[in-house]
Design an enzyme around this catalytic site. Structure first.
Site, PDB file in Angstrom:
ATOM      1  N   ALA A  66     -47.145 -26.019  92.988  1.00 20.56           N
ATOM      2  CA  ALA A  66     -45.976 -25.607  92.221  1.00 20.56           C
ATOM      3  C   ALA A  66     -46.314 -25.723  90.737  1.00 20.56           C
ATOM      4  O   ALA A  66     -47.242 -26.446  90.365  1.00 20.56           O
ATOM      5  CB  ALA A  66     -44.803 -26.511  92.572  1.00 20.56           C
ATOM      6  N   GLY A 105     -47.976 -27.074  96.801  1.00 25.24           N
ATOM      7  CA  GLY A 105     -47.255 -25.858  97.187  1.00 25.24           C
ATOM      8  C   GLY A 105     -48.197 -24.731  97.581  1.00 25.24           C
ATOM      9  O   GLY A 105     -47.852 -23.885  98.411  1.00 25.24           O
ATOM     10  N   GLU A 108     -48.985 -25.322 101.022  1.00 24.08           N
ATOM     11  CA  GLU A 108     -47.765 -25.069 101.807  1.00 24.08           C
ATOM     12  C   GLU A 108     -47.580 -23.566 102.047  1.00 24.08           C
ATOM     13  O   GLU A 108     -47.166 -23.152 103.125  1.00 24.08           O
ATOM     14  CB  GLU A 108     -46.554 -25.666 101.086  1.00 24.08           C
ATOM     15  CG  GLU A 108     -46.623 -27.196 101.071  1.00 24.08           C
ATOM     16  CD  GLU A 108     -45.463 -27.833 100.335  1.00 24.08           C
ATOM     17  OE1 GLU A 108     -45.384 -27.642  99.102  1.00 24.08           O
ATOM     18  OE2 GLU A 108     -44.642 -28.478 100.980  1.00 24.08           O
ATOM     19  N   GLU A 128     -49.390 -34.186  95.881  1.00 22.24           N
ATOM     20  CA  GLU A 128     -48.077 -34.499  95.302  1.00 22.24           C
ATOM     21  C   GLU A 128     -47.866 -35.983  95.095  1.00 22.24           C
ATOM     22  O   GLU A 128     -47.248 -36.403  94.113  1.00 22.24           O
ATOM     23  CB  GLU A 128     -46.952 -33.947  96.203  1.00 22.24           C
ATOM     24  CG  GLU A 128     -46.700 -32.465  96.062  1.00 22.24           C
ATOM     25  CD  GLU A 128     -47.567 -31.618  96.979  1.00 22.24           C
ATOM     26  OE1 GLU A 128     -48.595 -32.120  97.465  1.00 22.24           O
ATOM     27  OE2 GLU A 128     -47.208 -30.452  97.202  1.00 22.24           O
TER      28      GLU A 128
END
Ligand code: 3H9
Length: 693
Positions: A66, A105, A108, A128
């Site tokens: 992210a 992310g 993911e 993370e």
């Protein structure tokens, strides 16, 4: 080729649609990238001829996560959940084509895909936790369904990057393709699976790797226990573990809700804020405003080290580790032999622990040369002096070096306290002189304070920063002042710790408070570890400090089993009744009326003066930015990362609170607590260190 938006494009290779992302530097999942994937996928699958979609990135990496700089800002565009749902429920298989790093992310997104292919040099991970977070876009629920519970626990709670080959063994990567041929390899893979016409596999539907752990809390308890020390104080590892537990015990959509709730808890908490701040601080620290990126560099092909003691040996190892030849100079054969033998022993110990092969040991030792002649350093690009702290000696050495070293060589001193400008003035080339303050053990500790003298040249600074990076250090550029940044701030804490044990606390009280705050150990345990008798000379001992008193009692620290604490054979510490008595007597002799001291006072008196000193350092321009001070304290002194460093912590608790307490202490105890002007100014303006530019 169709441009989807600024960062995404779509093209077709026969029946395979290829979405290519290009959002430098790391293809982070900002709004543009999210929209690009979602819209690209819609367009690709709207074409009835499309049989598969490949998602690939340009630049140095696949999606690295992210966009951290977007956190805390109002959401824009397609959400990451919509992106991943869209991929997973696409009517054709979607294949992630990974190079560089698929992180957070990014992984993911790849887990939302039906297949993942990668080049062998690629890495995957969910880091993370290092930002005080957890993979919050379904990662904690999908990962264990692919790699199993044990691996998912490790990946989420440790946050390490894992090489593609290992990922392939774990089932995270379905196929490895040739380096440099990722797109073609991914398209070929797509054609193959289309031909096989398997039913589309959605990771969310898999259960075979998690079923065995259902209803078995002991698996998670064991993981927590085994890593209790590593996780101490951090909130995020536990939240990650809870999510994996949820993945095992809850239906997928329920697990997603648990993940969301825990993610939001972390995201809004101060620990993640601190850890995200540290992420950016670690990158900002390399930037020196008046030393631009295009500053001319001095090639460093070899290094000289003066002094083969603990420090010099450790310094040499840093360079040998990266393949740079080192000549180390001592004054006697005996000292030289001892130094070289210590380096070899250190390497052999690492080899015994399996972290190095014996061939590596020999390779590194083969790059090392010992000498008794300073003149042997005449061809060295970088010379680091690491003799003991004595100004006359250092001046003499630098005077000699001036005559020996080749023009353009960098002359560095590993002083931790002496004035680099004075050392520089003993040469006719002060522009070549810079402080390289390593922390002990120099081959292990990550911090390096680079000390800029008044005349240090920009190429010398730029080259020192680059060389520090090459040897794996994190370097903060600081100015000349007593103790530089790290030890200058440490001095404040040490002074208060010493005062507190005379006024009413015991060493173990002070240590406990600072340990509970998050330091690996308190100041007294630290002194015992370092040795109380460092710099202590029996004949000159004046019984004027507790340290001297203890040395006179032959309490020298861990090395002889007694210091502020008593130690057993395994070096476990227990509070010493003898020391307690000695402290009471010493305080009485000094006429101090001991009183009860609260933990709160211990913490405030140890920590607030550090924040205040940091403010003085900033107002004097001895550190470039507040976050550099935090980097120094996190990497050199064990300040807990989740508290962001002393300056960040000051902002967290509120500078008005710090100022108020400093004023109160100043009234009670005098000028040592005088507030920094910068602290007063920031409070008057309603600002924090974070607002300084
Ligand atoms: C996440 O994904 C949460 C999800 O679960 C979603 C939940 C809903 N964002 O390190 P470098 C910048 S959390 C924004 O010097 P390298 C960096 O600041 C994220 N910016 O390069 C730097 O900027 P500048 C999980 C980022 O080659 C520039 O890129 N992912 C981000 O040594 C170059 O970076 C991570 O934690 C980002 N995500 O290393 C991965 N990443 O040039 C974090 C980098 O202005 N990133 N930047 O100073 C990394 O570990 C390294 O950057 C990477 C490249 C290994 C990728």
């Amino acid at each position: 080729m169709t441009a989807i938006n600024d960062v995404a494009k779509l093209d077709f290779d026969g029946e395979v649609a290829v979405i290519t992302l290009n959002s430098p530097p790391v293809n982070a999942l900002g709004a543009g990238v999210r929209d690009g994937i979602a819209h690209g996928l819609k367009q690709a699958t709207a074409n009835p001829a499309t049989k598969a979609v490949v998602l690939v990135c340009e630049g140095k990496t696949f999606i690295a996560g992210a966009d951290i700089s977007e956190f805390g800002k109002p959401p824009k565009g397609t959400s990451l959940f919509e992106v991943i749902d869209g991929i997973e429920s696409a009517r054709v298989p979607v294949i992630a084509a990974i190079h560089g790093t698929a992180l957070g992310g990014g992984l993911e997104v790849a887990l939302g895909c039906h297949y993942r292919v990668a080049v062998p040099s690629a890495k995957c991970g969910v880091p993370e936790v290092k930002l005080g977070l957890l993979p919050g876009a379904g990662g904690t629920q999908r990962l264990p369904r692919i790699v199993g519970v044990e691996k998912a626990l490790e990946m989420t709670a440790f946050g390490e990057h894992i090489g593609a080959k290992q990922c392939a063994e774990m089932g995270l990567i379905d196929a490895l393709v040739d380096e440099g041929k990722l797109r073609d390899g991914a398209v070929a893979f797509a054609r193959k699976i289309v031909a096989e016409k398997r039913p589309l596999k959605k990771v969310r539907d898999l259960t075979d790797k998690i079923d065995a752990a259902k209803g078995k809390p002991e698996i998670f308890a064991a993981f927590r226990k085994a890593n209790a020390k590593r996780f101490r104080g951090f909130e995020a590892p536990e939240a990650n573990i809870k999510c994996i537990e949820a993945a095992v015990n809850q239906p997928f959509d329920e697990g997603l809700k648990t993940e969301r709730k825990l993610f939001m808890g972390l995201m809004t908490g101060v620990q993640s804020q601190a850890q995200r701040y540290v992420f950016f601080a670690e990158r900002a620290v390399w930037k020196v405003p008046d030393v631009p990126d295009d500053t001319q560099m001095i090639p460093i092909t070899n290094v000289g080290v003066i002094g083969a003691g603990t420090m010099g040996g450790g310094i040499a190892m840093n360079f040998l580790n990266v393949g740079t030849p080192v000549t180390i100079v001592e004054t006697s054969q005996e000292a030289l032999d001892r130094g070289l033998a210590t380096i070899r022993r250190n390497y052999e110990n690492t080899a015994k622990r399996g972290r190095l092969t014996m061939a590596d040991v020999e390779k590194r030792m083969g790059l090392l040369r010992g000498s008794l002649e300073l003149a042997d350093l005449k061809d060295r690009d970088l010379i680091i002096e690491a003799v003991f702290e004595n100004m006359d000696l250092k001046k003499e050495i630098f005077g000699k070096l001036d005559a020996i070293a080749k023009p353009g060589a960098i002359l560095a001193t590993n002083t931790s306290a002496l004035d680099v400008n004075v050392i520089a003035a003993s040469t006719k080339r002060p522009e070549a002189v810079i402080g390289w303050h390593f922390f002990s053990p120099a081959n292990v500790m990550r911090l390096l304070e680079l000390v800029r003298g008044d005349k240090t040249s920009k190429p010398v600074i730029a080259t020192s920063m680059a060389a520090a990076r090459k040897i794996g250090k994190i370097a903060a550029l600081v100015g000349v002042c007593p103790g530089f940044v790290g030890n200058r701030i440490l001095g404040q804490r040490q002074r208060e710790a010493q005062k507190l044990i005379l006024e009413g606390a015991m060493p173990w009280d002070v240590d406990r408070v600072l340990y509970d705050f998050g330091f690996p150990m308190g100041p007294f345990a630290m002194s015992d570890l370092a040795g109380l008798d460092i710099g202590w000379i029996k004949e000159k001992s004046s019984s004027s400090t507790m340290r001297e008193v203890l040395c006179e009692m032959d309490r020298r620290g861990q090395k002889n089993g007694k210091g502020f604490y008593d130690y057993d054979a395994e070096r476990n510490a227990t509070p010493s009744p003898v020391v307690e008595k000695a402290i009471l007597e010493f305080a009485a002799k000094k006429g101090i009326n001991r009183r009860t001291i609260t933990d709160e006072e211990i913490l405030e008196r140890c920590i607030y003066p550090m924040i205040n000193e940091g403010a003085k350092i900033l107002e004097e321009g001895k550190a470039i930015r507040a976050s550099d001070i935090d980097i120094v304290w996190i990497n050199g002194y064990g300040w807990p990362v989740y508290r962001g460093g002393p300056m960040f912590y000051g902002d967290t608790i509120g500078l008005p609170n710090v100022l108020e307490k400093m004023r109160k202490f100043e009234g009670q105890m005098g000028a040592e607590f005088k507030p920094a002007k910068l602290l007063e100014k920031l409070v008057a303006e309603g600002k924090g260190f974070r607002d300084l530019k």
